[in-house]
Design a protein around this motif. Structure first.
Motif, PDB file in Angstrom:
ATOM      1  N   VAL A 141     -66.018 -53.748  69.604  1.00  0.00           N
ATOM      2  CA  VAL A 141     -66.861 -52.558  69.538  1.00  0.00           C
ATOM      3  C   VAL A 141     -66.031 -51.304  69.810  1.00  0.00           C
ATOM      4  CG1 VAL A 141     -68.906 -51.451  70.515  1.00  0.00           C
ATOM      5  CG2 VAL A 141     -68.799 -53.933  70.392  1.00  0.00           C
ATOM      6  N   VAL A 176     -72.852 -59.321  76.024  1.00  0.00           N
ATOM      7  CA  VAL A 176     -71.593 -59.402  76.762  1.00  0.00           C
ATOM      8  C   VAL A 176     -71.822 -60.337  77.938  1.00  0.00           C
ATOM      9  CG1 VAL A 176     -69.873 -58.082  78.047  1.00  0.00           C
ATOM     10  CG2 VAL A 176     -71.027 -57.041  76.094  1.00  0.00           C
ATOM     11  N   LEU A 184     -66.541 -54.198  80.990  1.00  0.00           N
ATOM     12  CA  LEU A 184     -67.127 -53.212  80.082  1.00  0.00           C
ATOM     13  C   LEU A 184     -67.588 -51.966  80.850  1.00  0.00           C
ATOM     14  CD1 LEU A 184     -68.148 -52.274  77.317  1.00  0.00           C
ATOM     15  CD2 LEU A 184     -70.240 -53.578  77.738  1.00  0.00           C
ATOM     16  N   ILE A 203     -71.184 -47.171  70.772  1.00  0.00           N
ATOM     17  CA  ILE A 203     -72.105 -47.624  71.813  1.00  0.00           C
ATOM     18  C   ILE A 203     -73.110 -46.531  72.127  1.00  0.00           C
ATOM     19  CG2 ILE A 203     -72.298 -48.365  74.221  1.00  0.00           C
ATOM     20  CD1 ILE A 203     -69.493 -49.591  73.911  1.00  0.00           C
ATOM     21  N   LYS A 257     -67.508 -60.597  81.480  1.00  0.00           N
ATOM     22  CA  LYS A 257     -66.956 -59.385  80.874  1.00  0.00           C
ATOM     23  C   LYS A 257     -67.790 -58.143  81.153  1.00  0.00           C
ATOM     24  CE  LYS A 257     -64.267 -61.139  77.065  1.00  0.00           C
ATOM     25  NZ  LYS A 257     -63.974 -60.934  75.654  1.00  0.00           N
ATOM     26  N   ILE A 297     -75.475 -54.587  74.374  1.00  0.00           N
ATOM     27  CA  ILE A 297     -74.999 -53.310  73.866  1.00  0.00           C
ATOM     28  C   ILE A 297     -75.906 -52.869  72.733  1.00  0.00           C
ATOM     29  CG2 ILE A 297     -73.105 -52.088  72.741  1.00  0.00           C
ATOM     30  CD1 ILE A 297     -71.190 -54.097  73.990  1.00  0.00           C
ATOM     31  N   ARG A 333     -63.469 -55.862  73.227  1.00  0.00           N
ATOM     32  CA  ARG A 333     -63.858 -57.181  72.698  1.00  0.00           C
ATOM     33  C   ARG A 333     -65.088 -57.642  73.464  1.00  0.00           C
ATOM     34  NH1 ARG A 333     -60.924 -62.058  70.749  1.00  0.00           N
ATOM     35  NH2 ARG A 333     -62.636 -63.397  70.115  1.00  0.00           N
ATOM     36  N   ALA A 334     -66.256 -57.472  72.875  1.00  0.00           N
ATOM     37  CA  ALA A 334     -67.515 -57.757  73.552  1.00  0.00           C
ATOM     38  C   ALA A 334     -67.761 -59.252  73.694  1.00  0.00           C
ATOM     39  CB  ALA A 334     -68.675 -57.117  72.787  1.00  0.00           C
ATOM     40  N   ASN A 335     -67.457 -60.000  72.652  1.00  0.00           N
ATOM     41  CA  ASN A 335     -67.637 -61.448  72.675  1.00  0.00           C
ATOM     42  C   ASN A 335     -66.796 -62.046  71.551  1.00  0.00           C
ATOM     43  OD1 ASN A 335     -69.183 -61.205  70.254  1.00  0.00           O
ATOM     44  ND2 ASN A 335     -71.027 -60.838  71.464  1.00  0.00           N
ATOM     45  N   LEU A 350     -76.326 -49.296  77.163  1.00  0.00           N
ATOM     46  CA  LEU A 350     -76.214 -50.649  77.712  1.00  0.00           C
ATOM     47  C   LEU A 350     -77.523 -51.025  78.372  1.00  0.00           C
ATOM     48  CD1 LEU A 350     -72.746 -50.581  79.533  1.00  0.00           C
ATOM     49  CD2 LEU A 350     -73.263 -51.458  77.260  1.00  0.00           C
ATOM     50  N   ILE A 391     -75.669 -57.306  70.422  1.00  0.00           N
ATOM     51  CA  ILE A 391     -74.358 -57.696  70.937  1.00  0.00           C
ATOM     52  C   ILE A 391     -74.507 -57.981  72.423  1.00  0.00           C
ATOM     53  CG2 ILE A 391     -71.961 -57.010  71.282  1.00  0.00           C
ATOM     54  CD1 ILE A 391     -72.264 -55.155  68.875  1.00  0.00           C
TER      55      ILE A 391
END
Length: 76
Positions: free
Chosen positions: A32, A62, A70, A37, A66, A50, A25-27, A40, A60
């Motif tokens: 994702v 983050v 990640l 991916i 978080k 991402i 859960r990226a945001n 980064l 995306i």
């Protein structure tokens, strides 16, 4: 193959039903899959961006809270 799916269900509820080993859960807007991916990037103020495979127009972000989760999830 990457694709975006619109979902009317609550992301918190959806996130609880999928495998946490494969999804992150990226945001508040994105969950994702690990295979989606590409890369980064460091972003401002400790955040991460991402980069998604086969999609240059999706951004995306983050949060810095978080970001470490990640990195740990990806063994980065």
């Amino acid at each position: 193959m990457w694709y975006r799916r619109n979902c009317t269900a609550n992301l918190r509820r959806t996130g609880a039903t999928i495998k946490s080993q494969s999804f992150f859960r990226a945001n508040r807007q994105f969950i994702v899959h690990i295979d989606a991916i590409k890369r980064l990037h460091n972003h401002f103020n400790g955040k991460l961006k991402i980069e998604i495979k086969h999609s240059e127009d999706v951004e995306i972000l983050v949060s810095r809270e978080k970001a470490q989760l990640l990195k740990n999830w990806l063994d980065y």
